[in-house]
Design a protein around this motif. Structure first.
Motif, mmCIF file in Angstrom:
data_model
loop_
_atom_site.group_PDB
_atom_site.id
_atom_site.type_symbol
_atom_site.label_atom_id
_atom_site.label_comp_id
_atom_site.label_asym_id
_atom_site.label_seq_id
_atom_site.Cartn_x
_atom_site.Cartn_y
_atom_site.Cartn_z
ATOM 1 N N GLY A 1 0.813 -1.209 0.000
ATOM 2 C CA GLY A 1 0.000 0.000 0.000
ATOM 3 C C GLY A 1 0.847 1.260 0.000
ATOM 4 N N GLY A 2 0.180 2.365 0.086
ATOM 5 C CA GLY A 2 0.870 3.642 0.133
ATOM 6 C C GLY A 2 1.156 4.209 -1.249
ATOM 7 N N ALA B 1 2.911 6.878 -9.924
ATOM 8 C CA ALA B 1 1.534 6.386 -9.996
ATOM 9 C C ALA B 1 0.556 7.555 -9.997
ATOM 10 C CB ALA B 1 1.259 5.468 -8.812
ATOM 11 N N GLY B 2 -0.605 7.316 -10.534
ATOM 12 C CA GLY B 2 -1.658 8.318 -10.513
ATOM 13 C C GLY B 2 -1.721 9.139 -11.788
ATOM 14 N N ARG B 3 -2.707 10.011 -11.834
ATOM 15 C CA ARG B 3 -2.916 10.862 -13.003
ATOM 16 C C ARG B 3 -1.825 11.921 -13.089
ATOM 17 N NH1 ARG B 3 -8.700 13.306 -14.451
ATOM 18 N NH2 ARG B 3 -9.062 11.086 -14.431
ATOM 19 N N LYS B 4 -1.314 12.120 -14.285
ATOM 20 C CA LYS B 4 -0.268 13.111 -14.492
ATOM 21 C C LYS B 4 -0.853 14.515 -14.432
ATOM 22 C CE LYS B 4 2.494 9.736 -15.282
ATOM 23 N NZ LYS B 4 2.879 9.052 -14.094
#
Length: 99
Positions: free
Chosen positions: A4-5, A10-13
């Motif tokens: 996790g974490g 990661a994620g939307r740019k």
């Protein structure tokens, strides 16, 4: 082993920031400026952002293009006419003969 974490990358740019700023259309005489003149000035400006030019086209459209008239009930369709397109002999000249 970690679970996790947040993970790097990661994620939307994030949206790219543009450094140049558009100052607006160049209008020579703005004392008698009409809405259509303003929107057309934006449309004709090659340095205007695409979003502004698209919005200008949307706003100027009703001033330039007329809306079609509502259809009347007594106005039938061309397919309803009994002799529509049957005899074109008097309208279209015959093709010239080649020797």
């Amino acid at each position: 082993m970690a679970r996790g974490g947040a993970r790097p990358g990661a994620g939307r740019k994030k949206k790219a920031q543009t450094t140049e700023e558009w100052a607006g259309p160049r209008i020579a005489d703005d004392s008698t400026l009409k809405p259509l003149d303003f929107w057309l000035a934006i449309l004709r400006d090659p340095n205007a952002p695409y979003e502004m030019r698209a919005m200008a086209a949307d706003k100027a459209g009703p001033y330039i293009h007329a809306k079609p008239a509502p259809r009347r009930d007594d106005q039938g369709d061309f397919g309803d006419m009994t002799s529509a397109g049957d005899d074109w002999s008097g309208v279209v000249p015959s093709a010239p003969m080649r020797n």
